[in-house]
Scaffold this active site. Structure first.
Site, PDB file in Angstrom:
ATOM      1  CG  ASP A  37      -8.836 -34.834 -42.576  1.00 52.67           C
ATOM      2  OD1 ASP A  37      -7.795 -34.664 -43.244  1.00 52.67           O
ATOM      3  OD2 ASP A  37      -9.043 -35.846 -41.888  1.00 52.67           O
ATOM      4  CG  ASN A  90      -7.224 -37.579 -34.325  1.00 53.87           C
ATOM      5  OD1 ASN A  90      -6.743 -38.525 -33.718  1.00 53.87           O
ATOM      6  ND2 ASN A  90      -7.481 -37.635 -35.639  1.00 53.87           N
ATOM      7  CE1 TYR A 156       3.253 -39.322 -34.412  1.00 52.57           C
ATOM      8  CE2 TYR A 156       4.022 -40.302 -32.360  1.00 52.57           C
ATOM      9  CZ  TYR A 156       3.007 -40.076 -33.268  1.00 52.57           C
ATOM     10  OH  TYR A 156       1.746 -40.596 -33.043  1.00 52.57           O
ATOM     11  CE  LYS A 160       1.233 -37.406 -31.714  1.00 51.53           C
ATOM     12  NZ  LYS A 160      -0.129 -36.948 -31.995  1.00 51.53           N
ATOM     13  CB  ILE A 189      -3.886 -47.447 -32.997  1.00 50.66           C
ATOM     14  CG1 ILE A 189      -3.723 -46.971 -31.541  1.00 50.66           C
ATOM     15  CG2 ILE A 189      -5.350 -47.771 -33.325  1.00 50.66           C
ATOM     16  CD1 ILE A 189      -4.049 -47.975 -30.474  1.00 50.66           C
ATOM     17  CB  THR A 191      -4.566 -45.960 -38.101  1.00 47.54           C
ATOM     18  OG1 THR A 191      -3.203 -45.509 -38.047  1.00 47.54           O
ATOM     19  CG2 THR A 191      -5.143 -46.043 -36.705  1.00 47.54           C
TER      20      THR A 191
HETATM   21  P1  NAD Z   1      -4.304 -41.475 -39.985  1.00 45.22           P
HETATM   22  O1  NAD Z   1      -3.210 -41.190 -40.951  1.00 45.22           O
HETATM   23  O2  NAD Z   1      -5.130 -42.683 -40.184  1.00 45.22           O
HETATM   24  O3  NAD Z   1      -5.282 -40.209 -39.889  1.00 45.22           O
HETATM   25  C1  NAD Z   1      -4.776 -38.914 -39.740  1.00 45.22           C
HETATM   26  C2  NAD Z   1      -5.784 -37.917 -40.259  1.00 45.22           C
HETATM   27  O4  NAD Z   1      -5.221 -36.593 -40.070  1.00 45.22           O
HETATM   28  C3  NAD Z   1      -6.076 -38.070 -41.751  1.00 45.22           C
HETATM   29  O5  NAD Z   1      -7.476 -37.960 -41.976  1.00 45.22           O
HETATM   30  C4  NAD Z   1      -5.315 -36.922 -42.374  1.00 45.22           C
HETATM   31  O6  NAD Z   1      -5.901 -36.445 -43.589  1.00 45.22           O
HETATM   32  C5  NAD Z   1      -5.397 -35.873 -41.278  1.00 45.22           C
HETATM   33  N1  NAD Z   1      -4.352 -34.858 -41.398  1.00 45.22           N
HETATM   34  C6  NAD Z   1      -3.031 -35.048 -41.607  1.00 45.22           C
HETATM   35  N2  NAD Z   1      -2.400 -33.868 -41.703  1.00 45.22           N
HETATM   36  C7  NAD Z   1      -3.358 -32.919 -41.545  1.00 45.22           C
HETATM   37  C8  NAD Z   1      -3.320 -31.502 -41.551  1.00 45.22           C
HETATM   38  N3  NAD Z   1      -2.197 -30.810 -41.762  1.00 45.22           N
HETATM   39  N4  NAD Z   1      -4.493 -30.838 -41.338  1.00 45.22           N
HETATM   40  C9  NAD Z   1      -5.655 -31.517 -41.154  1.00 45.22           C
HETATM   41  N5  NAD Z   1      -5.735 -32.842 -41.157  1.00 45.22           N
HETATM   42  C10 NAD Z   1      -4.591 -33.535 -41.352  1.00 45.22           C
HETATM   43  O7  NAD Z   1      -3.589 -41.490 -38.550  1.00 45.22           O
HETATM   44  P2  NAD Z   1      -4.034 -42.100 -37.127  1.00 45.22           P
HETATM   45  O8  NAD Z   1      -3.141 -43.242 -36.866  1.00 45.22           O
HETATM   46  O9  NAD Z   1      -5.491 -42.234 -37.032  1.00 45.22           O
HETATM   47  O10 NAD Z   1      -3.521 -40.921 -36.178  1.00 45.22           O
HETATM   48  C11 NAD Z   1      -4.403 -39.971 -35.587  1.00 45.22           C
HETATM   49  C12 NAD Z   1      -3.682 -39.333 -34.405  1.00 45.22           C
HETATM   50  O11 NAD Z   1      -3.377 -40.350 -33.440  1.00 45.22           O
HETATM   51  C13 NAD Z   1      -2.363 -38.661 -34.758  1.00 45.22           C
HETATM   52  O12 NAD Z   1      -2.213 -37.491 -33.994  1.00 45.22           O
HETATM   53  C14 NAD Z   1      -1.347 -39.699 -34.329  1.00 45.22           C
HETATM   54  O13 NAD Z   1      -0.103 -39.118 -34.027  1.00 45.22           O
HETATM   55  C15 NAD Z   1      -2.027 -40.262 -33.098  1.00 45.22           C
HETATM   56  N6  NAD Z   1      -1.531 -41.577 -32.712  1.00 45.22           N
HETATM   57  C16 NAD Z   1      -1.578 -42.633 -33.590  1.00 45.22           C
HETATM   58  C17 NAD Z   1      -1.086 -43.852 -33.188  1.00 45.22           C
HETATM   59  C18 NAD Z   1      -1.104 -45.056 -34.110  1.00 45.22           C
HETATM   60  O14 NAD Z   1      -0.410 -46.041 -33.796  1.00 45.22           O
HETATM   61  N7  NAD Z   1      -1.870 -45.057 -35.179  1.00 45.22           N
HETATM   62  C19 NAD Z   1      -0.529 -44.012 -31.918  1.00 45.22           C
HETATM   63  C20 NAD Z   1      -0.504 -42.914 -31.052  1.00 45.22           C
HETATM   64  C21 NAD Z   1      -1.006 -41.699 -31.467  1.00 45.22           C
END
Ligand code: NAD
Length: 253
Positions: A37, A90, A156, A160, A189, A191
């Site tokens: 990260d 992720n 996005y 995806k 989700i 978050t």
């Molecule tokens: P979040 O912002 O809570 O966490 C994302 C993490 O990725 C953070 O720890 C951040 O520091 C890290 N990150 C960001 N850019 C980075 C980089 N360049 N290199 C390394 N680390 C990096 O987000 P989340 O909601 O937990 O999302 C996690 C994954 O799930 C993402 O791929 C997101 O697209 C996907 N997702 C999220 C949702 C949602 O509704 N939250 C829905 C579908 C998919």
């Protein structure tokens, strides 16, 4: 018996939200944990929490959009733990919302760089290592928006959709090499990614998003982590090239 006992699990974006829930779930299942990260103020705090569950955990500072940094990160995992058994690609961002005609090149490239190139960078180096081992599991965090369009999120959505294509293609290429590759498609989700966006800050938009899910709520990170553990362990031994939708029915409508 623990489902990932002594397996080495590499998780990008493991400091927050879904990634962090997967880190804790894997540690609870007995896995060695490597989190890649960006460094942040909470790095030490998060690592302490993880180590309380399983002390065999390391942090690797890594920007997944930078090819060489991801290569170095995977080398570090293997030099520390000896193998790479499970990888969860992720890390991701939501990006600045805009219609395509108003989207800047910078906004487009930033999301593609992290959400799509970042997954390729991970898979490229993970697969090279797993092919040597003739064994491994990769899970990519896609989204329901990898299956349908969503206005103001072209970057996005495109990223995806690309992640699902990468997942299917890799599954075909490595099916005979003992490596399974699948993707998870979460619905919306709760978050920090969502809390920071207009969904988190505007109650009307939040309600609209909730209403898109037949179960009339957003999901929790822990609900995604349960799907991750299923795909990571031998319970899913005949599953490759698929997408697991954890979305409260979003895609069924
Ligand atoms: P979040 O912002 O809570 O966490 C994302 C993490 O990725 C953070 O720890 C951040 O520091 C890290 N990150 C960001 N850019 C980075 C980089 N360049 N290199 C390394 N680390 C990096 O987000 P989340 O909601 O937990 O999302 C996690 C994954 O799930 C993402 O791929 C997101 O697209 C996907 N997702 C999220 C949702 C949602 O509704 N939250 C829905 C579908 C998919």
């Amino acid at each position: 018996m623990q489902k990932l006992e002594n397996k080495t699990v590499f998780i990008t974006g493991g400091f927050s939200g879904i990634g962090n829930a997967c880190v804790i779930a894997a540690a609870n299942e007995g896995a060695n944990i490597a989190i890649a990260d960006m460094k942040s103020e909470t790095t030490d705090e998060v690592m302490e929490e993880v180590k309380k569950v399983n002390p065999r955990a390391i942090f690797i500072e890594c920007d997944v959009s930078v090819f060489a940094q991801v290569q170095t990160a995977i080398e570090k995992v293997v030099s520390t733990f000896g193998t790479l058994d499970v990888a969860l690609n992720n890390a991701g961002i939501a990006g600045e919302p805009n219609k395509i005609g108003d989207m800047t090149e910078h906004a487009w490239l930033k999301v593609i760089g992290i959400n799509l190139n970042g997954v390729f960078n991970g898979m490229k180096h993970e697969l090279a290592q797993m092919a040597k081992q003739k064994n491994g599991v990769i899970i990519n965090m896609a989204s329901i928006l990898g299956k349908v369009g969503f206005a103001t999120s072209a970057h996005y959505v495109a990223a995806k959709h690309g992640v699902i294509g990468l997942t299917q293609t890799a599954a075909l290429e490595y099916a005979l090499e003992g490596i399974r590759i699948n993707a998870i498609c979460p619905g919306f989700i709760e978050t920090p990614l969502i809390a920071k966006s207009d969904i988190g800050t505007n109650p009307e938009i939040k309600q609209h998003i909730i209403d898109l899910h037949p179960m009339k709520r957003m999901g929790k990170s822990e609900e995604i982590a349960k799907g991750f553990i299923f795909l990571a362990c031998d319970d899913s031994s005949f599953i490759t090239g698929t997408t697991l939708e954890i979305d409260g029915g979003f895609l069924a409508e």
